[in-house]
Design a protein around this motif. Structure first.
Motif: not given
Length: 448
Positions: A375-384, A386-394, A417-420
């Motif tokens: 669950l944690f790996t898919d949320i932070f470094v999974g396929f979807h 990048p969209h979550g990181w984009e919303v968070l950074l904006e 995400p690659v480092i994570l």
């Protein structure tokens, strides 16, 4: 006149130094007694009056390290002050004591001194190691001219003994979890399941088993309460600090600074573009409502008045938004300082919280561990992700009134995400594979 004042200052300084020297025994004894009282307080508060030892209380390694560091400091202080007390009493004579009485210094009564020394010895003797007990006795070193099997007795007479091996003094490592070492190194005749069953029966038949169960339950309950309270503090304190600093500290200063009309309304170009888009939509909305109502067309002067009112309204709205962004920057600094301060002053609570999470994580089944990891790996470094990181950074950029730099956002998403992911895989390979191999196998099966 100046010489007399200078001589008087020197005399007062020497007098204060002499008074400090006369008060050295009492001061040293009081400091050693205070250190012993603090050790006794830790014993009564956290170890039910027993010795500070991992075998006598259910605490994690981090908590025991915290208690042992305090214990070592207090023991060092008590021993140093006792040494200072003995040496200062040896140097003081009757003339010094008479001089102390003349200067108004009142020493402790002998009964009170003996009582404090007895209490200090009772506390320190619990933590005196075997090597310290041996060296504390007045042992005499054997001269080389004596036979190998001869020693000097206490009355300085030579006694010849049969050659015996010197007793082995146990080191500090020999006291570290001896029971676990015996379990790991010995192989019994009977299977371990039978031995564990017999041990369980012994525990159940033990008349003190109920007290131990109640004590363990109370310690677990206290650990849970401390952990939940500390988690709530970590959440509530920064939020309250942010709101208080924003409303009472940063807010009035920013409002006074940006109250003038000459100050810039928009902090960045994105705010200005958003205001222009809103103004264009309002103009189109006016024309559309005029068309569908079959009302007389608005004159250019009326449209200009409506547009001007809307522009003033948008300017005031974005002025508040800009001021709010500036307030957020400084209020977040106060929140981070409060959070760091809370972590610094709550080292014992952090150790209890770590132990609390360890018990929760290690108490989960292998499937639950694998589910949480996936669950944690898919949320932070999974396929979807990048969209979550984009919303968070904006959102963070808008919170601080910064323009959302698309290049920085894409570069962050391409690297962080690659480092994570690398850290997750290294943790699974290095630690989880050693602690719970079955959980790693379950994780691989679920991932496939």
């Amino acid at each position: 006149m100046k010489n007399s004042v200078f001589v008087q200052k020197i005399y007062s300084f020497l007098l204060d130094t002499y008074r400090w020297y006369l008060q050295t025994p009492e001061r040293s004894l009081n400091q050693a007694y205070d250190a012993a009282l603090k050790i006794k307080e830790i014993e009564n508060k956290h170890f039910n009056g027993n010795k500070i030892d991992a075998d006598l209380a259910m605490y994690s390694n981090s908590v025991m390290d915290y208690f042992e560091s305090d214990l070592n400091k207090l023991l060092k202080t008590a021993k140093m002050r006792l040494t200072e007390f003995r040496s200062s009493r040896w140097f003081l004579n009757e003339e010094d004591q008479e001089a102390a009485q003349k200067t108004g210094i009142e020493y402790l009564s002998p009964a009170l001194v003996l009582e404090k020394l007895n209490f200090i010895d009772q506390v320190i003797s619990k933590y005196t190691t075997i090597s310290e007990q041996i060296t504390s006795k007045a042992l005499v070193v054997k001269p080389q001219s004596l036979p190998v099997n001869s020693v000097i007795s206490e009355d300085n007479s030579l006694v010849v003994n049969t050659p015996t091996l010197p007793p082995k003094i146990p080191t500090q490592d020999s006291y570290i979890k001896p029971k676990s070492k015996l379990k790991a190194d010995t192989t019994g005749v009977l299977p371990r399941s039978i031995l564990s069953t017999i041990s369980r029966l012994q525990v159940e038949l033990d008349p003190n088993a109920e007290k131990e169960v109640i004590q363990n339950f109370r310690q677990t309950q206290r650990r849970t309460i401390i952990s939940i309270r500390f988690i709530l503090l970590l959440i509530i304190v920064p939020l309250l600090t942010h709101q208080i600093a924003k409303a009472f500290l940063v807010g009035p200063f920013v409002e006074r600074f940006r109250n003038s009309e000459e100050m810039q309304i928009f902090l960045n170009s994105e705010m200005e573009e958003e205001a222009l888009v809103n103004l264009q939509r309002y103009e189109e909305k006016l024309k559309f409502q005029n068309f569908i109502r079959n009302a007389p067309a608005l004159s250019p002067e009326q449209i200009e008045i409506e547009m001007k009112n809307k522009a003033v309204e948008l300017a005031e709205e974005f002025r508040k938004e800009s001021s709010n962004a500036i307030k957020n920057v400084f209020a977040d600094v106060f929140s981070v300082v409060a959070f760091i301060w809370l972590l610094v002053v709550s080292k014992s609570s952090i150790a209890v919280l770590k132990d609390f999470f360890d018990h929760i994580v290690y108490g989960l089944s292998d499937s639950a561990k694998a589910f949480i990891i996936i669950l944690f790996t898919d949320i932070f470094v999974g396929f979807h992700s990048p969209h979550g990181w984009e919303v968070l950074l904006e959102g963070v950029s808008r919170h601080w009134g910064l323009p959302a730099n698309r290049d920085f956002i894409f570069l962050f998403i391409a690297t962080f995400p690659v480092i994570l992911d690398t850290i997750f895989k290294y943790w699974i390979f290095r630690y989880l594979n050693r602690i719970s191999p079955s959980a790693v196998a379950t994780y691989r099966n679920m991932n496939e």
